[in-house]
Design a protein around this motif. Structure first.
Motif, PDB file in Angstrom:
ATOM      1  N   LYS A 100      -0.411  -3.534   9.133  1.00 28.28           N
ATOM      2  CA  LYS A 100      -0.349  -4.450   7.505  1.00 28.28           C
ATOM      3  C   LYS A 100      -1.677  -3.157   7.164  1.00 28.28           C
ATOM      4  O   LYS A 100      -1.567  -3.319   5.578  1.00 28.28           O
ATOM      5  N   GLN A 101      -2.799  -3.133   7.227  1.00 24.06           N
ATOM      6  CA  GLN A 101      -3.508  -2.447   7.128  1.00 24.06           C
ATOM      7  C   GLN A 101      -3.781  -1.521   6.559  1.00 24.06           C
ATOM      8  O   GLN A 101      -4.067  -0.534   5.400  1.00 24.06           O
ATOM      9  N   ALA A 102      -2.448  -0.741   6.827  1.00 26.44           N
ATOM     10  CA  ALA A 102      -2.149   0.701   6.554  1.00 26.44           C
ATOM     11  C   ALA A 102      -1.075   0.705   4.996  1.00 26.44           C
ATOM     12  O   ALA A 102      -1.493   1.697   4.089  1.00 26.44           O
ATOM     13  N   LEU A 103      -0.264  -0.409   5.055  1.00 31.99           N
ATOM     14  CA  LEU A 103       0.360  -0.253   4.531  1.00 31.99           C
ATOM     15  C   LEU A 103      -0.228  -0.775   2.882  1.00 31.99           C
ATOM     16  O   LEU A 103      -0.049  -0.178   1.754  1.00 31.99           O
ATOM     17  N   ILE A 104      -1.698  -1.837   3.175  1.00 32.45           N
ATOM     18  CA  ILE A 104      -2.038  -2.154   2.037  1.00 32.45           C
ATOM     19  C   ILE A 104      -3.444  -0.527   1.274  1.00 32.45           C
ATOM     20  O   ILE A 104      -3.516  -0.414   0.628  1.00 32.45           O
ATOM     21  N   GLY A 105      -3.532   0.128   2.620  1.00 32.28           N
ATOM     22  CA  GLY A 105      -3.837   1.701   2.089  1.00 32.28           C
ATOM     23  C   GLY A 105      -3.703   2.792   1.755  1.00 32.28           C
ATOM     24  O   GLY A 105      -4.066   3.033   0.541  1.00 32.28           O
ATOM     25  N   ALA A 106      -2.535   2.478   1.951  1.00 34.53           N
ATOM     26  CA  ALA A 106      -1.194   2.923   1.284  1.00 34.53           C
ATOM     27  C   ALA A 106      -0.958   2.627  -0.389  1.00 34.53           C
ATOM     28  O   ALA A 106      -1.148   4.038  -0.962  1.00 34.53           O
ATOM     29  N   ALA A 107      -0.956   1.736  -0.778  1.00 38.37           N
ATOM     30  CA  ALA A 107      -0.788   1.017  -1.479  1.00 38.37           C
ATOM     31  C   ALA A 107      -2.407   1.249  -2.532  1.00 38.37           C
ATOM     32  O   ALA A 107      -2.153   1.640  -3.855  1.00 38.37           O
ATOM     33  N   VAL A 108      -3.444   0.593  -1.697  1.00 35.93           N
ATOM     34  CA  VAL A 108      -4.728   1.201  -2.647  1.00 35.93           C
ATOM     35  C   VAL A 108      -4.836   2.709  -2.776  1.00 35.93           C
ATOM     36  O   VAL A 108      -4.611   3.814  -4.075  1.00 35.93           O
ATOM     37  N   GLY A 109      -4.511   3.297  -2.198  1.00 35.33           N
ATOM     38  CA  GLY A 109      -4.212   5.211  -1.993  1.00 35.33           C
ATOM     39  C   GLY A 109      -2.456   5.283  -3.087  1.00 35.33           C
ATOM     40  O   GLY A 109      -3.209   6.691  -4.336  1.00 35.33           O
ATOM     41  N   THR A 110      -2.396   4.947  -3.643  1.00 34.06           N
ATOM     42  CA  THR A 110      -1.176   5.070  -4.446  1.00 34.06           C
ATOM     43  C   THR A 110      -1.916   5.108  -5.714  1.00 34.06           C
ATOM     44  O   THR A 110      -1.778   5.490  -6.717  1.00 34.06           O
ATOM     45  N   VAL A 111      -2.695   3.430  -6.282  1.00 32.32           N
ATOM     46  CA  VAL A 111      -3.125   3.510  -7.408  1.00 32.32           C
ATOM     47  C   VAL A 111      -4.390   4.274  -7.327  1.00 32.32           C
ATOM     48  O   VAL A 111      -4.276   4.854  -8.736  1.00 32.32           O
ATOM     49  N   VAL A 112      -5.298   4.598  -6.330  1.00 34.95           N
ATOM     50  CA  VAL A 112      -5.970   5.642  -7.238  1.00 34.95           C
ATOM     51  C   VAL A 112      -5.573   6.890  -7.233  1.00 34.95           C
ATOM     52  O   VAL A 112      -6.155   7.547  -7.930  1.00 34.95           O
TER      53      VAL A 112
END
Length: 160
Positions: free
Chosen positions: A82-94
């Motif tokens: 789940k943290q990887a999916l959140i990280g991917a979403a945060v990475g996309t926004v950044v």
């Protein structure tokens, strides 16, 4: 507004839409669809019938869904946390603030960092990051292909 100006606007929307399929922050297929709807409306849907617009709308929705789901599918396939999916979403926004390179690669970094924080396994983190990136690239390719299919269908209906 004259028909010539409307056709120019229709073409401009389509061109901007094609650019938006690969550029961040532009809803590419929505612009392509907008140009197609405008082009069909200009002559009261006589050359480009409603069913063509409906078909292009379905393709646009499919492109939108694939754009958002493809990265998640790649991450899930690699067993992402789940943290990887959140990280991917945060990475996309950044990545949106970093231009095209950021949009293309920050989801990979975000997914890898999230996975590493969740499992402390560098190999798994890299695998999840790459799988997420591959999913995003597949989604991008599908979006571009679907946008050109929409344009091709519109042109065929318009000309023939």
């Amino acid at each position: 507004m004259s028909a010539g100006l409307l056709w120019a606007l229709s073409a401009l929307l389509i061109v901007v839409g094609v650019a938006g399929t690969v550029l961040p922050a532009l809803p590419g297929t929505a612009f392509v669809l907008g140009g197609i709807v405008l082009g069909a409306w200009i002559d009261d849907f006589t050359r480009v019938p409603v069913w063509v617009v409906v078909l292009c709308t379905v393709l646009a929705v499919l492109a939108w869904v694939l754009d958002y789901v493809a990265g998640l599918m790649g991450a899930r396939r690699a067993g992402a946390s789940k943290q990887a999916l959140i990280g991917a979403a945060v990475g996309t926004v950044v990545g949106l603030f970093m231009g095209i390179v950021g949009v293309l690669f920050m989801p990979l970094v975000g997914a890898a960092v999230g996975e590493y924080l969740a499992r402390k396994d560098e190999r798994q983190a890299l695998q999840v990051g790459v799988a997420t990136w591959l999913g995003i690239m597949a989604g991008l390719l599908a979006k571009v292909v679907l946008a050109f299919m929409m344009i091709g269908i519109f042109i065929v209906a318009l000309v023939f």
